[in-house]
Design a protein around this motif. Structure first.
Motif, short mmCIF file in Angstrom:
data_model
loop_
_atom_site.label_atom_id
_atom_site.label_comp_id
_atom_site.label_asym_id
_atom_site.label_seq_id
_atom_site.Cartn_x
_atom_site.Cartn_y
_atom_site.Cartn_z
N PHE A 24 0.83 -1.20 0.00
CA PHE A 24 0.00 0.00 0.00
C PHE A 24 0.87 1.25 0.00
O PHE A 24 2.06 1.21 0.31
N MET A 25 0.23 2.36 -0.33
CA MET A 25 0.88 3.67 -0.32
C MET A 25 0.18 4.55 0.71
O MET A 25 -1.04 4.75 0.64
N LEU A 26 0.93 5.07 1.66
CA LEU A 26 0.39 5.99 2.67
C LEU A 26 0.33 7.40 2.10
O LEU A 26 1.29 7.86 1.48
N GLN A 27 -0.79 8.09 2.31
CA GLN A 27 -0.93 9.49 1.91
C GLN A 27 -0.97 10.36 3.17
O GLN A 27 -1.96 10.40 3.88
N MET A 28 0.13 11.05 3.44
CA MET A 28 0.22 11.92 4.61
C MET A 28 -0.25 13.33 4.24
O MET A 28 0.25 13.94 3.29
N ARG A 29 -1.20 13.85 4.99
CA ARG A 29 -1.78 15.16 4.71
C ARG A 29 -0.79 16.29 5.00
O ARG A 29 -0.07 16.27 6.00
N VAL A 30 -0.79 17.28 4.11
CA VAL A 30 0.01 18.50 4.30
C VAL A 30 -0.91 19.67 3.91
O VAL A 30 -0.84 20.18 2.79
N PRO A 31 -1.81 20.11 4.80
CA PRO A 31 -2.80 21.13 4.44
C PRO A 31 -2.15 22.40 3.87
O PRO A 31 -1.30 23.02 4.51
N GLY A 32 -2.53 22.75 2.66
CA GLY A 32 -1.96 23.92 2.01
C GLY A 32 -0.60 23.69 1.40
O GLY A 32 0.01 24.60 0.84
N GLY A 33 -0.08 22.45 1.51
CA GLY A 33 1.21 22.13 0.90
C GLY A 33 2.40 22.75 1.60
O GLY A 33 3.50 22.79 1.03
N MET A 34 2.23 23.23 2.82
CA MET A 34 3.34 23.89 3.54
C MET A 34 3.48 23.25 4.92
O MET A 34 2.51 23.17 5.68
N VAL A 35 4.68 22.78 5.22
CA VAL A 35 4.93 22.15 6.51
C VAL A 35 6.39 22.37 6.89
O VAL A 35 7.25 22.60 6.02
N ASP A 36 6.68 22.32 8.18
CA ASP A 36 8.05 22.48 8.67
C ASP A 36 8.96 21.40 8.07
O ASP A 36 8.59 20.22 8.03
N ALA A 37 10.13 21.80 7.63
CA ALA A 37 11.06 20.87 6.98
C ALA A 37 11.52 19.76 7.91
O ALA A 37 12.01 18.72 7.44
N LYS A 38 11.33 19.93 9.21
CA LYS A 38 11.77 18.89 10.15
C LYS A 38 11.04 17.57 9.91
O LYS A 38 11.56 16.50 10.25
N TYR A 39 9.84 17.65 9.34
CA TYR A 39 9.06 16.43 9.14
C TYR A 39 9.59 15.58 8.00
O TYR A 39 9.15 14.43 7.84
N LEU A 40 10.53 16.11 7.22
CA LEU A 40 11.14 15.29 6.18
C LEU A 40 11.88 14.10 6.79
O LEU A 40 11.99 13.04 6.16
N ALA A 41 12.35 14.26 8.01
CA ALA A 41 13.01 13.15 8.69
C ALA A 41 12.01 12.03 8.97
O ALA A 41 12.35 10.84 8.90
N SER A 42 10.77 12.40 9.29
CA SER A 42 9.73 11.40 9.52
C SER A 42 9.39 10.66 8.24
O SER A 42 9.17 9.44 8.25
#
Length: 355
Positions: A24-42
């Protein structure tokens, strides 16, 4: 490994079936397409620990992590707890214990409670773009708790200006940032730069008065893009402080009946836009008799008819004085025809308003 998998249940949990059985492919929500870059580690951790090491920037600006085995979904969901709490709950103010206004007990380690309302997409807006009339991702974060979580389907795109880089015309509910301009004749040099900008990149509503060497404007067709503001070397044009929006309705892609959306509201304030969206769940529930199906907003409007939609969606919403509402909307759907001498494919006819 042979195993029974409830695809519908897994999809509700924001996982999409792969062509590889059991993946399966997980779709993680990013409302507005903007999020703190720290979550790239996740993202990296999930992709390398449970996925195939890759992720895809989803067309709805989600982090799509591929190659997740069915048996690993509980572990991925448990890992997502902090991300969901920090992004959806804390940043956007989403109440995860309520789905479509109905209370429920949400297990923080169970992942997303529904895939119903899609991730709100947005261009970069005036956070960065010189054309932007509004902060798109801030608006997306205000909309997120209104529409999510919900089993009723809606796609929302936000564009910072009438350039519509984010394709607000091709979704259920498109929002475009527009601006009301103020002309300051005492600053005007009569250079005609704004006229040329409007002529080249907008709707040609400006002209240079040859007697006064000031600007005349035909307000009928101004789209609120702000090109005159950008072009003027003397700040003779400025944007009003109040932010305004255009709302586009009922656009969609797809195989069967793709179509471009039509204007529903023009010069609406943020309060009006949010007020309208607060009625979306009520409208969807009315059309579907409180039994959610996998049908997007444009199809629901077709079922109810525009008049009934307008009645429900504007209920209790106080329109600002500048706001204009479409009296009626007539969408033009693509009609596919064969290259041969046969009858055209019959278009699906929608039901009229319910009594």
């Amino acid at each position: 490994m042979n195993q029974d998998i409830d695809i519908k249940k897994v999809r509700l949990n924001c996982y999409r079936q792969s062509k590889v059985p059991g993946e399966f492919m997980l779709q993680m929500r990013v409302p507005g397409g903007m999020v703190d870059a720290k979550y790239l580690a996740s993202i990296e951790h999930i992709a390398k620990t449970w996925g195939d090491g890759n992720f895809h920037f989803g067309t709805r600006q989600t982090f799509d992590i591929t190659g997740i085995k069915y048996e690993d979904i509980p572990a991925v969901n448990a890992y997502l707890e902090d991300y969901i709490k920090e992004v959806d709950a804390a940043l956007c103010g989403v109440d995860m214990d309520t789905v479509a206004h109905e209370p429920r007990d949400w297990d923080p380690q169970s992942g997303y409670p529904t895939i119903g309302a899609r991730n709100i997409t947005a261009c970069i807006g005036n956070y960065h773009c010189i054309c932007g009339n509004c902060n798109t991702f801030e608006l997306a974060r205000k909309i997120e708790p209104i529409i999510f979580p919900s089993h009723y389907h809606i796609k929302i795109n936000i564009a910072g200006c009438p350039n519509d880089c984010n394709k607000a015309h091709l979704c259920d509910f498109g929002i475009i940032g527009v601006a009301k301009m103020v002309y300051h004749p005492e600053r005007c040099l009569g250079c005609g730069a704004c006229v040329r900008a409007c002529e080249k990149g907008a709707t040609r509503v400006l002209s240079l008065n040859k007697d006064t060497y000031k600007i005349d404007k035909d307000p009928c067709c101004c789209v609120g893009c702000g090109e005159c503001v950008r072009a003027c070397p003397a700040s003779a044009w400025t944007r009003r402080e109040t932010k305004f929006y255009r709302v586009i309705l009922g656009g969609r892609t797809g195989r069967q009946t793709p179509r471009t959306g039509k204007m529903f509201l023009n010069w609406a304030t943020e309060e009006v836009v949010l007020g309208v969206l607060k009625n979306w769940q009520k409208f969807s529930a009315w059309v579907m008799d409180y039994k959610p199906e996998y049908l997007h907003g444009g199809h629901l409007i077709d079922r109810a008819g525009y008049k009934k939609f307008k009645e429900i969606i504007l209920d209790g919403v106080e329109l600002n004085p500048e706001c204009l509402v479409a009296e009626d909307i007539f969408w033009h759907e693509t009609e596919y025809r064969s290259n041969f001498n046969v009858k055209p494919i019959a278009m699906h006819q929608t039901a009229g308003p319910r009594e």
